[in-house]
Design a protein around this motif. Structure first.
Motif, short mmCIF file in Angstrom:
data_model
loop_
_atom_site.label_atom_id
_atom_site.label_comp_id
_atom_site.label_asym_id
_atom_site.label_seq_id
_atom_site.Cartn_x
_atom_site.Cartn_y
_atom_site.Cartn_z
N UNK A 1 -19.05 1.26 81.90
CA UNK A 1 -19.13 0.93 80.48
C UNK A 1 -20.36 0.07 80.17
N UNK A 2 -21.00 -0.51 81.20
CA UNK A 2 -22.19 -1.34 80.98
C UNK A 2 -23.49 -0.55 81.15
N UNK A 3 -23.40 0.67 81.67
CA UNK A 3 -24.60 1.39 82.10
C UNK A 3 -25.29 2.13 80.95
N UNK A 4 -26.62 2.13 81.00
CA UNK A 4 -27.41 2.98 80.10
C UNK A 4 -27.55 4.38 80.68
N UNK A 5 -27.56 4.45 82.02
CA UNK A 5 -27.64 5.73 82.72
C UNK A 5 -26.52 5.78 83.75
N UNK A 6 -25.78 6.87 83.79
CA UNK A 6 -24.70 7.07 84.75
C UNK A 6 -25.15 8.07 85.81
N UNK A 7 -25.00 7.72 87.07
CA UNK A 7 -25.38 8.60 88.18
C UNK A 7 -24.14 8.86 89.03
N UNK A 8 -23.80 10.12 89.20
CA UNK A 8 -22.68 10.52 90.06
C UNK A 8 -23.25 11.17 91.30
N UNK A 9 -23.05 10.56 92.46
CA UNK A 9 -23.52 11.12 93.72
C UNK A 9 -22.36 11.91 94.33
N UNK B 1 -17.49 8.48 79.27
CA UNK B 1 -18.20 7.22 79.00
C UNK B 1 -19.46 7.49 78.19
N UNK B 2 -20.13 8.59 78.47
CA UNK B 2 -21.34 8.90 77.72
C UNK B 2 -21.02 9.23 76.26
N UNK B 3 -19.93 9.95 76.05
CA UNK B 3 -19.58 10.33 74.68
C UNK B 3 -19.15 9.11 73.87
N UNK B 4 -18.39 8.21 74.51
CA UNK B 4 -17.76 7.13 73.74
C UNK B 4 -18.40 5.77 73.94
#
Length: 442
Positions: A16-24, A46-49
């Motif tokens: 919820x704090x991230x500007x960019x989300x990375x899923x490895x 999280x990106x949508x909301x």
């Protein structure tokens, strides 16, 4: 993570704090694929909301299903495969990355790195890819041919980790026992272990390697482990099965009798060694007789640690085309029976440890209760084996990363309980873990 930090990004474990989300991601077997997809979809929410502006998917799932990910999950802004990890910064910044498909990725000692583990233990990947033809495995298809890191590169990274306060290093690769063959080294892993053991450190250190291939266990390797106190007396050697006919269809070779002789040789060369393995239940064509042979082998082998996977039918694997598929219910039942056998073996082995004193690496307060601390013996690798629960301690207060002595007072199927009985070790001044030329205290 190291490359992102080196570019000025700040890492957070809170989406919820991230500007960019990375899923490895991982895509080795069905459960790993499902977990990866579920996590991507969760991060898409999280990106949508939320605050995030970009969603990047990286890792093995991209190598196998990159086009499908972009087509079916429109929230994904970029994908980064296993051979394009150096483009992760560009992907997160919103730029198109130039990727050389002819240059398989292999990190080295100058690659920026951030530890994802607690400071006191770390993993070092010493090789990438695999040349073994195991019919159940798809790793070579997206990891590529086996390639070793340069000798001095591994030593330099290890020395830097030890200098930064790491107490335990775990060497990993798809097959660590093939290390150096592509560089023309004979007994490359044994040579590497000997040099790592020779690195001078202020305090005691542990070094172990994982994922040994059974026909690569040489006398030189065993003698090297036995000769150095800092080399943990622990062999992780996935055998996958004991039936010769199943192993032949797996394109691995060997048999229960051959493996029992190998285990005897290992235990004779390294007194007190702990041996971990893994098995696959329900491989195509596995008959009741094959499975009974496997059960008898597990009882006879008396492994210190054993994991069991149910066979996963991957569409691009060689075993996908084999006949005689075992249904899901039977695979599950076979897995449960194998684990029941191993539970009895483990319980008996642990009972024999009660009253003994063993060295332990302190992990920190228990995740289960504030009344206990957690630690590991050399025979317990991080994240995959059991733990030691500490319910009492004399001497200096406990601290994560210390090596102490524990008296085992209680035994359970997979864990042990006891008291720390030594006075403790002097604590060195804290040192930074270096990322390229920058210091970042973790």
């Amino acid at each position: 993570m190291g490359q992102l930090v080196a570019r000025g990004h700040e890492l957070t474990a809170h989406p919820e704090e991230a500007d960019v989300l990375v899923v490895n991601t991982c895509s080795f077997i069905d459960p790993a694929k499902q977990e990866s997809v579920d996590t991507i979809l969760e991060m898409a929410e999280y990106k949508r909301a939320g605050r995030a502006r970009r969603l990047v998917v990286a890792g093995c799932l991209v190598e196998r299903f990159g086009d499908e990910i972009r087509r079916n999950i429109p929230e994904v802004d970029a994908v980064v495969g296993t051979n394009a990890l150096e483009s992760i910064g560009a992907a997160c910044d919103g730029h198109e990355a130039a990727v050389n498909p002819l240059a398989p990725y292999l990190y080295h000692d100058l690659t920026p790195r951030v530890l994802a583990t607690p400071r006191h233990y770390a993993y070092i990947k010493i090789a990438e890819g695999c040349d073994h033809p195991c019919s159940f495995c798809v790793i070579p298809q997206f990891r590529g041919a086996f390639r070793s890191r340069r000798f001095e590169s591994v030593l330099a990274e290890a020395a830097r980790l030890f200098e930064g306060g790491t107490r335990e290093i775990n060497l990993i690769g798809q097959d660590t026992t093939s290390y150096g063959e592509d560089l023309g080294l004979k007994d490359g892993l044994a040579q590497l272990l000997g040099r790592l053991a020779g690195i001078e450190t202020e305090r005691e250190k542990w070094i172990r390697f994982l994922y040994a291939y059974p026909n690569r266990i040489t006398g030189k390797l065993l003698d090297t482990i036995a000769a150095h106190a800092s080399l943990v007396k622990y062999i992780d050697m996935p055998l996958q099965h004991a039936s010769a006919s199943v192993l032949k269809r797996m394109k691995r070779g060997g048999s229960g009798d051959i493996f029992l002789r190998l285990l005897e040789r290992i235990r004779r060369a390294i007194p007190g060694v702990a041996i971990r393995t893994s098995m696959i239940a329900g491989f195509p064509g596995e008959t009741e007789r094959d499975f009974e042979e496997l059960c008898q082998f597990v009882e006879a082998a008396r492994f210190d640690r054993l994991g069991v996977f149910t066979y996963s039918d991957e569409e691009t694997s060689g075993s996908f085309r084999l006949e005689g598929k075992v249904d899901g219910r039977r695979k599950y039942q076979r897995k449960r029976r194998l684990m029941s056998i191993q539970r009895r073996v483990s319980r008996a082995l642990h009972r024999g440890l009660v009253g003994h004193e063993v060295p332990v690496l302190i992990e920190g307060p228990s995740k289960e209760t504030d009344l206990l601390w957690e630690a590991r013996m050399p025979a317990q690798a991080p994240e995959i084996d059991g733990v030691c629960d500490i319910n009492d301690a004399v001497g200096a207060p406990l601290a994560p990363g210390e090596m102490r002595r524990m008296r085992i007072d209680e035994s359970h199927d997979y864990d042990l309980v006891g008291a720390v009985v030594d006075q403790g070790e002097p604590a060195p001044a804290p040192k930074p873990f270096r990322i390229l030329g920058r210091a970042a205290v973790l």
